[in-house]
Write a protein that holds these residues in place. Sequence first.
Motif, PDB file in Angstrom:
ATOM      1  N   GLN A   1      66.254 -11.418  55.392  1.00 30.97           N
ATOM      2  CA  GLN A   1      67.508 -12.080  55.747  1.00 30.97           C
ATOM      3  C   GLN A   1      67.436 -13.574  55.442  1.00 30.97           C
ATOM      4  OE1 GLN A   1      68.682 -11.839  59.873  1.00 30.97           O
ATOM      5  NE2 GLN A   1      70.848 -12.101  59.399  1.00 30.97           N
ATOM      6  N   LYS A   2      66.281 -14.180  55.709  1.00 33.37           N
ATOM      7  CA  LYS A   2      66.103 -15.599  55.404  1.00 33.37           C
ATOM      8  C   LYS A   2      66.192 -15.849  53.897  1.00 33.37           C
ATOM      9  CE  LYS A   2      63.168 -16.821  59.373  1.00 33.37           C
ATOM     10  NZ  LYS A   2      61.801 -17.244  59.788  1.00 33.37           N
ATOM     11  N   ILE A   3      65.593 -14.955  53.120  1.00 33.18           N
ATOM     12  CA  ILE A   3      65.621 -15.097  51.666  1.00 33.18           C
ATOM     13  C   ILE A   3      67.052 -15.011  51.145  1.00 33.18           C
ATOM     14  CG2 ILE A   3      64.985 -13.992  49.482  1.00 33.18           C
ATOM     15  CD1 ILE A   3      62.336 -13.192  50.806  1.00 33.18           C
TER      16      ILE A   3
ATOM     17  N   GLU B   1      81.848 -12.484  41.707  1.00 31.40           N
ATOM     18  CA  GLU B   1      80.602 -12.759  40.988  1.00 31.40           C
ATOM     19  C   GLU B   1      79.634 -11.571  41.050  1.00 31.40           C
ATOM     20  OE1 GLU B   1      78.801 -16.401  42.342  1.00 31.40           O
ATOM     21  OE2 GLU B   1      80.072 -17.523  40.942  1.00 31.40           O
ATOM     22  N   PHE B   2      80.085 -10.469  41.597  1.00 32.48           N
ATOM     23  CA  PHE B   2      79.274  -9.262  41.719  1.00 32.48           C
ATOM     24  C   PHE B   2      77.975  -9.512  42.484  1.00 32.48           C
ATOM     25  CE2 PHE B   2      81.653  -9.031  37.703  1.00 32.48           C
ATOM     26  CZ  PHE B   2      82.452  -7.924  37.976  1.00 32.48           C
ATOM     27  N   SER B   3      78.057 -10.304  43.542  1.00 33.84           N
ATOM     28  CA  SER B   3      76.861 -10.589  44.347  1.00 33.84           C
ATOM     29  C   SER B   3      77.156 -10.493  45.842  1.00 33.84           C
ATOM     30  CB  SER B   3      76.323 -11.991  44.025  1.00 33.84           C
ATOM     31  OG  SER B   3      77.282 -12.991  44.311  1.00 33.84           O
ATOM     32  N   ASP B   4      78.137  -9.683  46.204  1.00 34.57           N
ATOM     33  CA  ASP B   4      78.521  -9.590  47.609  1.00 34.57           C
ATOM     34  C   ASP B   4      77.526  -8.786  48.448  1.00 34.57           C
ATOM     35  OD1 ASP B   4      79.646  -7.493  45.935  1.00 34.57           O
ATOM     36  OD2 ASP B   4      80.565  -6.700  47.750  1.00 34.57           O
ATOM     37  N   GLU B   5      76.545  -8.131  47.808  1.00 32.52           N
ATOM     38  CA  GLU B   5      75.541  -7.397  48.589  1.00 32.52           C
ATOM     39  C   GLU B   5      74.712  -8.337  49.456  1.00 32.52           C
ATOM     40  OE1 GLU B   5      73.582  -8.564  44.779  1.00 32.52           O
ATOM     41  OE2 GLU B   5      75.481  -7.619  45.307  1.00 32.52           O
ATOM     42  N   ASN B   6      74.574  -9.595  49.038  1.00 35.96           N
ATOM     43  CA  ASN B   6      73.818 -10.559  49.835  1.00 35.96           C
ATOM     44  C   ASN B   6      74.488 -10.807  51.188  1.00 35.96           C
ATOM     45  OD1 ASN B   6      71.802 -10.999  47.903  1.00 35.96           O
ATOM     46  ND2 ASN B   6      73.034 -12.537  46.849  1.00 35.96           N
ATOM     47  N   LEU B   7      75.791 -11.033  51.171  1.00 35.43           N
ATOM     48  CA  LEU B   7      76.524 -11.258  52.419  1.00 35.43           C
ATOM     49  C   LEU B   7      76.569  -9.982  53.252  1.00 35.43           C
ATOM     50  CD1 LEU B   7      78.160 -13.113  54.229  1.00 35.43           C
ATOM     51  CD2 LEU B   7      80.205 -12.518  52.906  1.00 35.43           C
TER      52      LEU B   7
ATOM     53  N   LEU C   1      69.336 -17.868  49.283  1.00 33.56           N
ATOM     54  CA  LEU C   1      69.954 -17.677  47.970  1.00 33.56           C
ATOM     55  C   LEU C   1      71.437 -18.040  48.014  1.00 33.56           C
ATOM     56  CD1 LEU C   1      68.337 -14.281  46.849  1.00 33.56           C
ATOM     57  CD2 LEU C   1      67.882 -16.552  45.908  1.00 33.56           C
ATOM     58  N   MET C   2      72.108 -17.617  49.064  1.00 31.70           N
ATOM     59  CA  MET C   2      73.534 -17.945  49.185  1.00 31.70           C
ATOM     60  C   MET C   2      73.721 -19.443  49.383  1.00 31.70           C
ATOM     61  SD  MET C   2      75.283 -14.816  51.363  1.00 31.70           S
ATOM     62  CE  MET C   2      74.309 -15.052  52.863  1.00 31.70           C
ATOM     63  N   GLU C   3      72.872 -20.043  50.210  1.00 33.03           N
ATOM     64  CA  GLU C   3      73.004 -21.462  50.543  1.00 33.03           C
ATOM     65  C   GLU C   3      72.772 -22.353  49.327  1.00 33.03           C
ATOM     66  OE1 GLU C   3      71.740 -24.061  54.370  1.00 33.03           O
ATOM     67  OE2 GLU C   3      70.109 -23.017  53.364  1.00 33.03           O
ATOM     68  N   LYS C   4      71.798 -22.003  48.492  1.00 35.85           N
ATOM     69  CA  LYS C   4      71.428 -22.850  47.355  1.00 35.85           C
ATOM     70  C   LYS C   4      72.208 -22.530  46.083  1.00 35.85           C
ATOM     71  CE  LYS C   4      66.673 -23.428  49.041  1.00 35.85           C
ATOM     72  NZ  LYS C   4      65.235 -23.184  48.769  1.00 35.85           N
ATOM     73  N   ASP C   5      72.751 -21.331  46.008  1.00 42.25           N
ATOM     74  CA  ASP C   5      73.375 -20.905  44.763  1.00 42.25           C
ATOM     75  C   ASP C   5      74.867 -20.597  44.929  1.00 42.25           C
ATOM     76  OD1 ASP C   5      73.660 -20.089  42.128  1.00 42.25           O
ATOM     77  OD2 ASP C   5      72.947 -18.059  42.506  1.00 42.25           O
TER      78      ASP C   5
ATOM     79  N   SER D   1      82.976 -26.900  54.152  1.00 39.73           N
ATOM     80  CA  SER D   1      82.109 -27.617  53.212  1.00 39.73           C
ATOM     81  C   SER D   1      80.938 -28.305  53.908  1.00 39.73           C
ATOM     82  CB  SER D   1      82.925 -28.660  52.433  1.00 39.73           C
ATOM     83  OG  SER D   1      83.431 -29.654  53.321  1.00 39.73           O
ATOM     84  N   GLN D   2      80.913 -28.293  55.227  1.00 38.05           N
ATOM     85  CA  GLN D   2      79.824 -28.946  55.957  1.00 38.05           C
ATOM     86  C   GLN D   2      78.517 -28.182  55.853  1.00 38.05           C
ATOM     87  OE1 GLN D   2      81.091 -29.675  59.995  1.00 38.05           O
ATOM     88  NE2 GLN D   2      82.902 -30.831  59.371  1.00 38.05           N
ATOM     89  N   SER D   3      78.592 -26.866  55.903  1.00 43.91           N
ATOM     90  CA  SER D   3      77.388 -26.043  55.803  1.00 43.91           C
ATOM     91  C   SER D   3      77.774 -24.585  55.640  1.00 43.91           C
ATOM     92  CB  SER D   3      76.512 -26.188  57.054  1.00 43.91           C
ATOM     93  OG  SER D   3      77.159 -25.636  58.188  1.00 43.91           O
TER      94      SER D   3
END
Length: 205
Positions: free
Chosen positions: A171-173, A101-107, A177-181, A78-80
Amino acid sequence: MQLENSESSLPKETAHVPRAVAMPSLATLTPLQHLNMDIDKKAVGYSRGGNLKSRLQSKLSQPANTEELCFEEMSQWSQSLERLLSSKYGMKIFQAFLKSEFSDENLEFWVVCEDFKKIKSSFRMSSRAKKIFKLYIQAEAPREINIDHKTREVIRTNMKVASAVCFEEAQKIVYGLMEKDSYPRFLKSDIYRTLLDSTSGPMRT
């Protein structure tokens, strides 16, 4: 974008084992066949004629000794997002959540980029860049990630002389997205809360 059906279920309650939790192998919850494009060819039964998807082996699908998963480690997730992804268990569980959540393509894409940066051969890097572009970047790609047109064109230009920073902006984008959402939702998810409770609460009967 084609979505993959998946199930990611964990028991709501489990008997307490001090400072550790026993649970089903996370490998059975998180089968990926797109990642770790640099894995040893002999280890995965590489065939010269195979297609890209069948050759990509996920580092996340390797069996883990989940009995070693303890409250101290999980609480640090939970730290980061960086701390979460630095844990082999954390990455597996986060991937299970993203698949739900059907969004594992990001990882997937983020890990593929990390592996891509380690390639030393310029020829091999150029070839790998083209495959990554077709799988994740180009419009209507099988595992298309959510990036803007400008970034896509920058990548297309970078690929003319492929380098370790070829996919850096994308990669930054994706990380953002993962970090904020996805990451904040993961911390509030039943998956994460159940694991924390199973290692910190009193024994249930």
